[in-house]
Design an enzyme around this catalytic site. Sequence first.
Site, PDB file in Angstrom:
ATOM      1  N   LYS A  11       0.824  -1.209   0.000  1.00 47.33           N
ATOM      2  CA  LYS A  11       0.000   0.000   0.000  1.00 47.33           C
ATOM      3  C   LYS A  11       0.864   1.267   0.000  1.00 47.33           C
ATOM      4  O   LYS A  11       2.088   1.192   0.196  1.00 47.33           O
ATOM      5  CB  LYS A  11      -0.928  -0.045   1.226  1.00 47.33           C
ATOM      6  N   TYR A  51     -12.141  -2.896  -3.286  1.00 48.75           N
ATOM      7  CA  TYR A  51     -12.758  -2.939  -1.956  1.00 48.75           C
ATOM      8  C   TYR A  51     -14.287  -2.940  -2.042  1.00 48.75           C
ATOM      9  O   TYR A  51     -14.954  -2.350  -1.177  1.00 48.75           O
ATOM     10  CB  TYR A  51     -12.257  -1.766  -1.115  1.00 48.75           C
ATOM     11  N   PHE A  59     -15.859   3.509   7.126  1.00 45.18           N
ATOM     12  CA  PHE A  59     -14.447   3.850   6.953  1.00 45.18           C
ATOM     13  C   PHE A  59     -14.026   3.949   5.492  1.00 45.18           C
ATOM     14  O   PHE A  59     -12.902   4.342   5.191  1.00 45.18           O
ATOM     15  CB  PHE A  59     -13.556   2.845   7.703  1.00 45.18           C
ATOM     16  N   ARG A  87      -1.760 -14.443   4.386  1.00 45.04           N
ATOM     17  CA  ARG A  87      -2.610 -13.827   5.426  1.00 45.04           C
ATOM     18  C   ARG A  87      -1.980 -13.989   6.809  1.00 45.04           C
ATOM     19  O   ARG A  87      -2.002 -13.074   7.634  1.00 45.04           O
ATOM     20  CB  ARG A  87      -4.012 -14.448   5.407  1.00 45.04           C
ATOM     21  N   THR A  93      -5.608  -6.980  11.151  1.00 36.39           N
ATOM     22  CA  THR A  93      -5.765  -5.715  10.421  1.00 36.39           C
ATOM     23  C   THR A  93      -5.058  -4.543  11.096  1.00 36.39           C
ATOM     24  O   THR A  93      -4.388  -3.747  10.430  1.00 36.39           O
ATOM     25  CB  THR A  93      -7.275  -5.409  10.256  1.00 36.39           C
ATOM     26  N   ARG A 104       2.476  -6.641   9.641  1.00 37.77           N
ATOM     27  CA  ARG A 104       1.765  -5.490  10.225  1.00 37.77           C
ATOM     28  C   ARG A 104       2.187  -5.277  11.678  1.00 37.77           C
ATOM     29  O   ARG A 104       2.295  -4.134  12.138  1.00 37.77           O
ATOM     30  CB  ARG A 104       0.255  -5.720  10.116  1.00 37.77           C
ATOM     31  N   ASN A 114      -1.856  -0.173   7.115  1.00 37.87           N
ATOM     32  CA  ASN A 114      -1.299  -1.438   7.582  1.00 37.87           C
ATOM     33  C   ASN A 114      -0.420  -2.111   6.527  1.00 37.87           C
ATOM     34  O   ASN A 114      -0.245  -3.323   6.528  1.00 37.87           O
ATOM     35  CB  ASN A 114      -2.425  -2.353   8.088  1.00 37.87           C
ATOM     36  N   HIS A 117      -1.928  -5.471   1.634  1.00 37.06           N
ATOM     37  CA  HIS A 117      -3.178  -6.205   1.450  1.00 37.06           C
ATOM     38  C   HIS A 117      -2.862  -7.616   0.979  1.00 37.06           C
ATOM     39  O   HIS A 117      -1.940  -7.811   0.181  1.00 37.06           O
ATOM     40  CB  HIS A 117      -4.041  -5.513   0.384  1.00 37.06           C
ATOM     41  N   GLU A 128      -9.243 -10.510  -7.466  1.00 38.39           N
ATOM     42  CA  GLU A 128      -8.304  -9.394  -7.309  1.00 38.39           C
ATOM     43  C   GLU A 128      -7.163  -9.487  -8.327  1.00 38.39           C
ATOM     44  O   GLU A 128      -6.741  -8.470  -8.884  1.00 38.39           O
ATOM     45  CB  GLU A 128      -7.769  -9.368  -5.875  1.00 38.39           C
TER      46      GLU A 128
END
Length: 155
Positions: A11, A51, A59, A87, A93, A104, A114, A117, A128
Amino acid sequence: MALERTFVLLKPDAVARRLCGEILARFEAKGLKLAGMKMLKVTPELSKQHYAEHVQKKFYPQLEEFITSGPVVALVLEGPGAISVVRTMLGSTNGRESALGTIRGDFGMSRQMNLVHGSDGPEAATREISIYFKPEELLSYPTSLDPWTFAGDEV
Ligand code: UDP
Ligand code: MG
């Protein structure tokens, strides 16, 4: 356990904080193989696609502002069980609550920023990957390390 591909996005905070190399090195050292990689800027339209499940949430406006605020690096990583392996490596998160040893947890202090993704399941991974990559941008290639990374009966 099938050989899987998963979608990963470094990100804007990972790029801005110059942590891309360190994060990518973790995935490589783990044994995940790069199948695709590109740098881009997420547009508001792309953010809404990526998303989609969050667009109606409170949010979301701040998430869109953040994810479109600077360049990102999109990756496709391959390996046995790659989706859940990534993951687990990301952690939870919120970086403040994520376990030390996770990406993270080690690098982040934020719930929004964070750093990374990762697809949360096989359907999300397929969806995705197809949003960010054309089929011809993904590469499959054997390497001499493959036989040292997992056994034949693990895929
Ligand atoms: N997010 C946020 N505020 C929240 C929850 C999530 O800004 O209260 C952001 C955060 O960047 C997160 C992304 O929205 O990674 C997607 O949320 P999700 O709950 O799917 O978290 P993830 O699957 O990335 O752990
Ligand atoms: Mg999610």
